[in-house]
Design a protein around this motif. Structure first.
Motif, mmCIF file in Angstrom:
data_model
loop_
_atom_site.group_PDB
_atom_site.id
_atom_site.type_symbol
_atom_site.label_atom_id
_atom_site.label_comp_id
_atom_site.label_asym_id
_atom_site.label_seq_id
_atom_site.Cartn_x
_atom_site.Cartn_y
_atom_site.Cartn_z
ATOM 1 N N THR A 235 -40.380 -13.782 -62.201
ATOM 2 C CA THR A 235 -38.998 -13.465 -61.843
ATOM 3 C C THR A 235 -38.104 -14.612 -62.276
ATOM 4 O OG1 THR A 235 -37.602 -12.648 -60.046
ATOM 5 C CG2 THR A 235 -39.074 -14.458 -59.492
ATOM 6 N N TRP B 99 -32.189 -12.927 -62.206
ATOM 7 C CA TRP B 99 -32.516 -11.541 -61.797
ATOM 8 C C TRP B 99 -32.260 -11.376 -60.289
ATOM 9 C CZ3 TRP B 99 -35.003 -8.383 -58.476
ATOM 10 C CH2 TRP B 99 -35.179 -7.046 -58.861
ATOM 11 N N ARG C 274 -29.355 -8.881 -59.010
ATOM 12 C CA ARG C 274 -29.836 -7.603 -58.463
ATOM 13 C C ARG C 274 -29.767 -7.527 -56.948
ATOM 14 N NH1 ARG C 274 -32.315 -3.699 -61.974
ATOM 15 N NH2 ARG C 274 -32.029 -4.576 -64.048
ATOM 16 N N CYS D 23 -35.643 -2.949 -39.656
ATOM 17 C CA CYS D 23 -34.387 -3.691 -39.837
ATOM 18 C C CYS D 23 -33.270 -3.204 -38.923
ATOM 19 C CB CYS D 23 -33.932 -3.600 -41.290
ATOM 20 S SG CYS D 23 -35.162 -4.166 -42.450
ATOM 21 N N ARG E 273 -43.627 -9.334 -57.028
ATOM 22 C CA ARG E 273 -42.253 -9.786 -57.275
ATOM 23 C C ARG E 273 -41.213 -8.794 -56.781
ATOM 24 N NH1 ARG E 273 -40.932 -8.924 -63.735
ATOM 25 N NH2 ARG E 273 -41.212 -6.661 -63.731
ATOM 26 N N MET F 284 -42.808 -1.073 -50.803
ATOM 27 C CA MET F 284 -41.487 -0.430 -50.746
ATOM 28 C C MET F 284 -41.130 0.275 -52.045
ATOM 29 S SD MET F 284 -37.893 -2.199 -49.706
ATOM 30 C CE MET F 284 -37.848 -3.268 -51.126
ATOM 31 N N GLY G 42 -38.186 0.690 -53.741
ATOM 32 C CA GLY G 42 -36.862 0.074 -53.644
ATOM 33 C C GLY G 42 -35.694 1.026 -53.861
ATOM 34 N N GLN G 43 -35.807 1.860 -54.899
ATOM 35 C CA GLN G 43 -34.639 2.698 -55.231
ATOM 36 C C GLN G 43 -34.424 3.792 -54.191
ATOM 37 O OE1 GLN G 43 -34.641 3.883 -59.329
ATOM 38 N NE2 GLN G 43 -34.571 1.757 -60.019
ATOM 39 N N HIS H 119 -26.173 -4.650 -42.629
ATOM 40 C CA HIS H 119 -27.521 -5.173 -42.847
ATOM 41 C C HIS H 119 -27.570 -5.912 -44.179
ATOM 42 C CE1 HIS H 119 -31.707 -5.712 -42.800
ATOM 43 N NE2 HIS H 119 -32.007 -4.779 -43.683
ATOM 44 N N ALA I 202 -29.583 -6.563 -46.883
ATOM 45 C CA ALA I 202 -30.763 -6.265 -47.701
ATOM 46 C C ALA I 202 -30.482 -6.480 -49.178
ATOM 47 C CB ALA I 202 -31.227 -4.836 -47.478
ATOM 48 N N ASN I 203 -29.265 -6.159 -49.603
ATOM 49 C CA ASN I 203 -28.920 -6.268 -51.017
ATOM 50 C C ASN I 203 -27.393 -6.209 -51.101
ATOM 51 O OD1 ASN I 203 -28.372 -5.766 -53.771
ATOM 52 N ND2 ASN I 203 -30.393 -4.835 -54.043
ATOM 53 N N ARG J 253 -25.604 -5.379 -53.447
ATOM 54 C CA ARG J 253 -25.149 -4.163 -54.144
ATOM 55 C C ARG J 253 -25.108 -2.972 -53.187
ATOM 56 N NH1 ARG J 253 -28.473 -2.426 -58.458
ATOM 57 N NH2 ARG J 253 -30.225 -3.527 -57.568
ATOM 58 N N ASN K 270 -33.191 -11.052 -46.646
ATOM 59 C CA ASN K 270 -33.291 -9.983 -45.651
ATOM 60 C C ASN K 270 -34.264 -10.421 -44.546
ATOM 61 O OD1 ASN K 270 -33.818 -7.663 -44.202
ATOM 62 N ND2 ASN K 270 -34.164 -6.357 -45.994
ATOM 63 N N PHE L 223 -30.058 -0.360 -41.577
ATOM 64 C CA PHE L 223 -31.021 0.667 -41.992
ATOM 65 C C PHE L 223 -32.315 -0.067 -42.265
ATOM 66 C CE2 PHE L 223 -31.393 -0.879 -46.220
ATOM 67 C CZ PHE L 223 -30.199 -1.542 -46.403
HETATM 68 O O1 UT7 Z 1 -34.145 -3.740 -45.204
HETATM 69 C C1 UT7 Z 1 -34.554 -2.608 -45.924
HETATM 70 C C2 UT7 Z 1 -35.474 -3.015 -46.980
HETATM 71 N N1 UT7 Z 1 -35.223 -2.899 -48.333
HETATM 72 C C3 UT7 Z 1 -34.114 -2.627 -49.056
HETATM 73 O O2 UT7 Z 1 -33.058 -2.403 -48.598
HETATM 74 C C4 UT7 Z 1 -34.285 -2.621 -50.526
HETATM 75 C C5 UT7 Z 1 -33.476 -1.556 -51.212
HETATM 76 N N2 UT7 Z 1 -33.667 -1.631 -52.671
HETATM 77 C C6 UT7 Z 1 -33.195 -2.640 -53.412
HETATM 78 O O3 UT7 Z 1 -32.544 -3.553 -52.926
HETATM 79 C C7 UT7 Z 1 -33.447 -2.605 -54.914
HETATM 80 O O4 UT7 Z 1 -33.969 -1.340 -55.263
HETATM 81 C C8 UT7 Z 1 -34.409 -3.718 -55.395
HETATM 82 C C9 UT7 Z 1 -33.737 -5.084 -55.257
HETATM 83 C C10 UT7 Z 1 -35.696 -3.706 -54.570
HETATM 84 C C11 UT7 Z 1 -34.783 -3.522 -56.861
HETATM 85 O O5 UT7 Z 1 -33.596 -3.486 -57.642
HETATM 86 P P1 UT7 Z 1 -33.389 -2.328 -58.707
HETATM 87 O O6 UT7 Z 1 -32.115 -2.587 -59.382
HETATM 88 O O7 UT7 Z 1 -33.546 -1.012 -57.981
HETATM 89 O O8 UT7 Z 1 -34.550 -2.597 -59.718
HETATM 90 P P2 UT7 Z 1 -35.734 -1.625 -60.184
HETATM 91 O O9 UT7 Z 1 -36.701 -1.408 -59.052
HETATM 92 O O10 UT7 Z 1 -35.145 -0.425 -60.853
HETATM 93 O O11 UT7 Z 1 -36.431 -2.513 -61.257
HETATM 94 C C12 UT7 Z 1 -35.768 -2.821 -62.490
HETATM 95 C C13 UT7 Z 1 -36.675 -3.737 -63.290
HETATM 96 C C14 UT7 Z 1 -38.109 -3.210 -63.385
HETATM 97 O O12 UT7 Z 1 -38.600 -3.537 -64.666
HETATM 98 P P3 UT7 Z 1 -38.611 -2.414 -65.841
HETATM 99 O O13 UT7 Z 1 -39.474 -1.308 -65.325
HETATM 100 O O14 UT7 Z 1 -37.175 -2.012 -66.028
HETATM 101 O O15 UT7 Z 1 -39.197 -3.148 -66.981
HETATM 102 C C15 UT7 Z 1 -38.855 -4.025 -62.380
HETATM 103 O O16 UT7 Z 1 -40.215 -4.179 -62.683
HETATM 104 O O17 UT7 Z 1 -36.752 -4.996 -62.665
HETATM 105 C C16 UT7 Z 1 -38.139 -5.348 -62.493
HETATM 106 N N3 UT7 Z 1 -38.239 -6.214 -61.330
HETATM 107 C C17 UT7 Z 1 -38.064 -7.538 -61.402
HETATM 108 N N4 UT7 Z 1 -37.781 -8.341 -62.423
HETATM 109 C C18 UT7 Z 1 -37.659 -9.661 -62.161
HETATM 110 C C19 UT7 Z 1 -38.485 -5.861 -60.049
HETATM 111 N N5 UT7 Z 1 -38.487 -6.957 -59.275
HETATM 112 C C20 UT7 Z 1 -38.236 -8.009 -60.093
HETATM 113 C C21 UT7 Z 1 -38.102 -9.387 -59.874
HETATM 114 N N6 UT7 Z 1 -37.793 -10.189 -60.935
HETATM 115 N N7 UT7 Z 1 -38.215 -9.962 -58.669
#
Ligand code: UT7
Length: 319
Positions: free
Chosen positions: A28, A32, A36, A110, A149, A207, A209-210, A244, A246-247, A249, A274, A304
């Protein structure tokens, strides 16, 4: 009759873990994680236990409230990462603080702090003259897979607490759930049972994530609109929104749909990540201690998380 908040407290582990440090552990980068998620660093338990953090947060909240532990009628702890399955974190706090009241833990991931406030409101409804300690404390570092990651960069550890007294500061509260394992789960271990024949899963958090992201934005918007409608409070009348953490965005998307300006939004995600149930309680305490909350301010809290759970409330700051 419901409650008003009399005092708040919070506590964090000493150890700071930066994005840069994580980039040497998993594939990572600081860029990123920042872009993100909005997270810059987080605190992670090293020598502290989560019970110790909870105890420190509770003691600070008691001092801030001017109440003693002996005056408490109930202790509720919200946690999914307690040091013990039994005794509950709340029972350990009761002992360590010197209280003599009933005590129990709840699991709403959470959304735990909001669920705990909702339960407390029920206790006030049946017997008004009470003092209730609500604590939310998490060591998410024990649940996450530090080689994954996609999750290990998101979470942190910490504790927050609030002492509630009889009052009418809670204008409305709403909790909800959309039960489902797949979007976010952390299995319990089967220990060394020689009889269990299923897969003995590792207790790491998993998780989608999306999927959680979509649920987060929709549910935050819906629950905040519900509690606003229930109270008749207009968005312009809110002094602060405490979402909350968490992100960033997710927060930006929800605020944009709610048409609430980001200047009204309190965040600490950059520094703490988080911390699950503890997010809301830590955010509230940091705002209180920074002098941001003025008597009469209307606050919207929303969360949430795993479950999937969701909730929101409108509170008038009466301190
Ligand atoms: O409290 C409740 C708990 N959780 C949440 O609220 C989480 C809600 N979800 C999120 O915040 C976001 O979905 C995440 C932060 C978890 C992920 O962000 P995203 O913009 O949805 O990324 P993604 O899952 O679509 O992944 C995009 C890319 C992927 O690579 P490819 O397939 O495009 O090549 C992932 O493998 O980013 C990659 N990726 C990373 N890259 C670098 C995922 N984690 C990482 C990382 N560093 N830590």
């Amino acid at each position: 009759m419901s409650f008003s908040i009399l005092g708040t407290g919070s506590a964090l582990p000493e150890r700071v873990v930066t994005n840069e440090e994580l980039s040497h552990m998993v594939d990572t980068s600081d860029a990123w994680i920042r872009t993100r998620t909005g997270i810059r660093e987080r605190r992670v338990c090293s020598s502290e236990t989560v019970t110790e953090l909870a105890c420190q947060a509770a003691a600070k909240a008691l001092t801030d409230s001017g109440c003693t532990a002996a005056e408490l009628d109930l202790i509720i702890c919200a946690t999914i990462s307690a040091d013990y399955a039994t005794p509950s974190m709340a029972c350990i706090l009761q002992d360590k603080l010197g209280a003599h009241c009933p005590a129990f833990d709840i699991n709403a991931a959470c959304t735990g702090f909001l669920y705990a406030l909702d339960i407390a409101a029920g206790y006030f409804a049946r017997k008004a003259d009470q003092k209730i300690l609500v604590v939310a404390a998490e060591a998410m570092s024990r649940l996450i897979d530090w080689q994954d990651r996609s999750t290990c960069v998101l979470f942190g550890d910490g504790a927050g607490a609030a002492v509630l007294g009889a009052g009418d500061g809670l204008l409305a509260i709403r909790t909800g759930a959309k039960g489902s394992i797949a979007p976010l789960y952390a299995p319990s271990s089967w220990g060394n049972s020689p009889f269990y024949t299923g897969n003995s899963a590792q207790p790491y958090l998993v998780m989608e994530g999306q999927e959680v992201f979509r649920f987060a934005v929709t549910s935050m918007v819906q629950t905040v609109e519900d509690v606003l409608a229930q109270t008749g409070v207009r968005k312009e009348e809110l002094a602060w929104v405490l979402p909350h953490q968490a992100n960033i965005r997710i927060i930006d998307a929800a605020l944009s749909r709610l048409k609430i300006g980001s200047e009204k939004c309190l965040t600490n995600i950059a520094d703490h990540g988080n911390t699950s149930a503890a997010c809301a309680a830590i955010l509230l305490d940091e705002a209180n201690r920074a002098g941001k909350l003025k008597k009469g301010d209307l606050l919207a809290m929303t969360a949430f998380g795993g479950g999937l759970t969701t909730g929101a409330c409108i509170l008038r700051w009466d301190k």
